[in-house]
Design a protein around this motif. Structure first.
Motif, PDB file in Angstrom:
ATOM      1  N   GLU A  91       0.873  -1.280  -0.020  1.00 59.07           N
ATOM      2  CA  GLU A  91      -0.014   0.083  -0.118  1.00 59.07           C
ATOM      3  C   GLU A  91       0.751   1.176  -0.005  1.00 59.07           C
ATOM      4  N   GLY A  92       2.046   0.952   0.033  1.00 63.61           N
ATOM      5  CA  GLY A  92       2.967   2.151  -0.103  1.00 63.61           C
ATOM      6  C   GLY A  92       3.257   2.799   1.287  1.00 63.61           C
ATOM      7  N   LEU A  93       3.056   2.165   2.423  1.00 66.71           N
ATOM      8  CA  LEU A  93       3.067   2.602   3.787  1.00 66.71           C
ATOM      9  C   LEU A  93       4.315   2.135   4.349  1.00 66.71           C
ATOM     10  N   ASN A  94       4.864   2.992   5.338  1.00 72.32           N
ATOM     11  CA  ASN A  94       5.935   2.637   6.150  1.00 72.32           C
ATOM     12  C   ASN A  94       5.482   2.606   7.567  1.00 72.32           C
ATOM     13  N   VAL A  95       5.356   1.229   7.989  1.00 71.38           N
ATOM     14  CA  VAL A  95       4.613   1.124   9.328  1.00 71.38           C
ATOM     15  C   VAL A  95       5.596   0.589  10.239  1.00 71.38           C
TER      16      VAL A  95
ATOM     17  N   TRP B  41      -6.358  12.825  13.639  1.00 69.07           N
ATOM     18  CA  TRP B  41      -5.345  12.257  12.808  1.00 69.07           C
ATOM     19  C   TRP B  41      -6.350  11.579  11.355  1.00 69.07           C
ATOM     20  N   VAL B  42      -7.362  10.846  11.743  1.00 65.36           N
ATOM     21  CA  VAL B  42      -8.360  10.284  10.794  1.00 65.36           C
ATOM     22  C   VAL B  42      -8.685  11.017   9.530  1.00 65.36           C
TER      23      VAL B  42
ATOM     24  N   ALA C 176      -6.172   9.543   3.332  1.00 69.20           N
ATOM     25  CA  ALA C 176      -5.714   8.677   2.427  1.00 69.20           C
ATOM     26  C   ALA C 176      -4.624   7.696   3.145  1.00 69.20           C
ATOM     27  N   GLN C 177      -3.913   8.094   4.004  1.00 75.43           N
ATOM     28  CA  GLN C 177      -3.080   7.092   4.650  1.00 75.43           C
ATOM     29  C   GLN C 177      -4.071   5.997   5.382  1.00 75.43           C
TER      30      GLN C 177
ATOM     31  N   GLN D 175     -24.072  10.136  27.586  1.00 74.43           N
ATOM     32  CA  GLN D 175     -23.575  11.358  27.223  1.00 74.43           C
ATOM     33  C   GLN D 175     -22.262  10.611  26.036  1.00 74.43           C
ATOM     34  N   VAL D 176     -22.308   9.229  25.943  1.00 74.11           N
ATOM     35  CA  VAL D 176     -21.369   8.636  24.944  1.00 74.11           C
ATOM     36  C   VAL D 176     -22.103   8.726  23.412  1.00 74.11           C
ATOM     37  N   ASP D 177     -21.119   9.202  22.449  1.00 77.17           N
ATOM     38  CA  ASP D 177     -21.852   9.472  21.018  1.00 77.17           C
ATOM     39  C   ASP D 177     -21.099   8.157  20.431  1.00 77.17           C
ATOM     40  N   LEU D 178     -21.643   6.680  20.342  1.00 75.28           N
ATOM     41  CA  LEU D 178     -21.044   5.689  19.762  1.00 75.28           C
ATOM     42  C   LEU D 178     -20.603   5.912  18.178  1.00 75.28           C
ATOM     43  N   SER D 179     -21.387   6.852  17.520  1.00 70.57           N
ATOM     44  CA  SER D 179     -20.969   7.031  16.150  1.00 70.57           C
ATOM     45  C   SER D 179     -19.577   7.481  15.987  1.00 70.57           C
ATOM     46  N   ARG D 180     -18.866   8.175  16.901  1.00 72.77           N
ATOM     47  CA  ARG D 180     -17.726   8.713  16.780  1.00 72.77           C
ATOM     48  C   ARG D 180     -16.486   7.759  17.619  1.00 72.77           C
ATOM     49  N   THR D 181     -17.039   6.678  17.755  1.00 69.90           N
ATOM     50  CA  THR D 181     -15.982   5.586  18.771  1.00 69.90           C
ATOM     51  C   THR D 181     -15.701   4.571  17.388  1.00 69.90           C
ATOM     52  N   TYR D 182     -16.322   4.525  16.359  1.00 69.42           N
ATOM     53  CA  TYR D 182     -16.111   3.794  15.288  1.00 69.42           C
ATOM     54  C   TYR D 182     -16.493   4.238  13.899  1.00 69.42           C
ATOM     55  N   THR D 183     -15.761   3.952  12.690  1.00 70.63           N
ATOM     56  CA  THR D 183     -16.439   4.360  11.394  1.00 70.63           C
ATOM     57  C   THR D 183     -16.176   3.215  10.545  1.00 70.63           C
ATOM     58  N   THR D 184     -17.163   2.977   9.593  1.00 69.95           N
ATOM     59  CA  THR D 184     -16.989   2.063   8.794  1.00 69.95           C
ATOM     60  C   THR D 184     -16.754   2.518   7.149  1.00 69.95           C
ATOM     61  N   GLN D 185     -16.435   4.069   7.393  1.00 73.35           N
ATOM     62  CA  GLN D 185     -16.254   4.848   5.946  1.00 73.35           C
ATOM     63  C   GLN D 185     -15.129   4.293   5.014  1.00 73.35           C
ATOM     64  N   PHE D 186     -14.011   3.641   5.822  1.00 70.25           N
ATOM     65  CA  PHE D 186     -12.715   3.162   5.038  1.00 70.25           C
ATOM     66  C   PHE D 186     -12.987   1.594   4.749  1.00 70.25           C
TER      67      PHE D 186
END
Length: 306
Positions: free
Chosen positions: A25-29, A201-202, A207-208, A289-300
């Motif tokens: 993927e062209g990543l340096n991890v 950071w996300v 792209a990363q 008070q917890v917004d679960l939609s901010r704790t995970y994403t499936t967009q990627f």
């Protein structure tokens, strides 16, 4: 940062590197390791690392402290944890109700194993005050704790579980490496191993993040198409600790936990919030008070073609 790089529950991290997935993927991890997810999250908050491979529940816990951390790839819908009981105590500890008066091992206080142990105790009609919580770590420290009577039972993962079973030192009390076992023990799915990153950071590095998601989902699919022996053979030789057959058995016993698609299941995320709202000091009383939609994403992960 990986919360225990040699734990089978986090195997996709090292396996992706071994398969050349990051490079493709062209990543340096650079993969680093800490003994538990609780310590791994600290280096993410301090900015020393950009991501953590650890349990999803930390994203909820940290939100209550004002930190936005989100899971971008969900490796598993179940914890992959095993409640082990010392062989000498197996006749008297047959369910969570028998935790009463016992010394129960967790990786560290405030860790996912700590919260899950509390939850199991509650299902057994007990509270955390009914047993003694012992920091047992993982691997050799956990095995030593079983050996010397430091703990009567405890929660751990493979390859530690496989080593204890093969040596006859301990037996499996509850198996959360499968969907059926997890539903039986916890009453539903409990998404665990994941890649989580700071929300800012996300947003600033989409792209990363997409490339990381591509690499990890490719590995999750690779796991589904290969045997435990083939997977174990791709891992560093030192992970087998001189016993390749036992390591392959450990991979075999846990590989079913990986979901193959990297997607979070919404009902699973709700179950994790339910557990934490009862047993995490940080989440207790703050569930609304917890917004679960901010704790995970499936967009990627959702963008990755089958």
């Amino acid at each position: 940062m990986v919360g225990g790089i040699d734990k089978v529950i986090y195997l996709p991290a090292k396996l992706t590197e071994q398969l050349g997935g990051f490079q493709a993927e062209g990543l340096n991890v650079q993969l680093l390791t800490e003994p538990s997810g609780a310590t791994a999250e600290n280096v993410l908050i301090s900015g020393d690392v950009q991501g953590v491979v650890g349990f999803y529940d930390h994203t909820i816990d940290l939100q209550t402290k004002g930190k936005c951390i989100t899971s971008v790839v969900q490796f598993a819908d179940v914890p992959g944890e095993v409640e082990m009981v010392a062989a000498a105590k197996a006749a008297t500890i047959k369910s969570p109700a028998d935790f009463k008066g016992r010394k129960m091992g967790v990786t560290s206080p405030g860790s996912s194993t700590d919260f899950l142990t509390r939850y199991l105790a509650t299902k057994g009609g007990l509270t955390s005050a009914d047993y003694t919580t012992v920091k047992a770590g993982a691997g050799t420290t956990f095995i030593a704790a079983i050996d010397n009577g430091g703990i009567d039972a405890g929660m751990t993962t493979d390859p530690t579980a496989a080593k204890l079973v093969s040596s006859g030192k301990a037996k499996v009390l509850l198996d959360m490496r499968t969907e059926d076992g997890t539903k039986q023990a916890l009453g539903g799915l409990y998404p665990a191993s994941s890649l989580y990153l700071d929300c800012a950071w996300v947003q600033s590095h989409p792209a990363q993040v997409q490339k990381l998601a591509n690499a990890f989902v490719k590995t999750l699919r690779w796991i589904k198409g290969h045997s435990a022996e083939e997977i174990a053979a791709r891992m560093p030789a030192e992970y087998a600790a001189g016993n390749p057959q036992l390591y392959a058995q450990a991979v075999h016993d846990s590989m079913g936990m990986f979901n193959g698609d990297g997607l979070m299941k919404a009902d699973g995320a709700k179950n994790v919030l339910d557990v934490l709202s009862q047993f995490s000091p940080n989440v207790k009383g703050k569930k609304d008070q917890v917004d679960l939609s901010r704790t995970y994403t499936t967009q990627f992960t959702a963008k990755i073609a089958g």
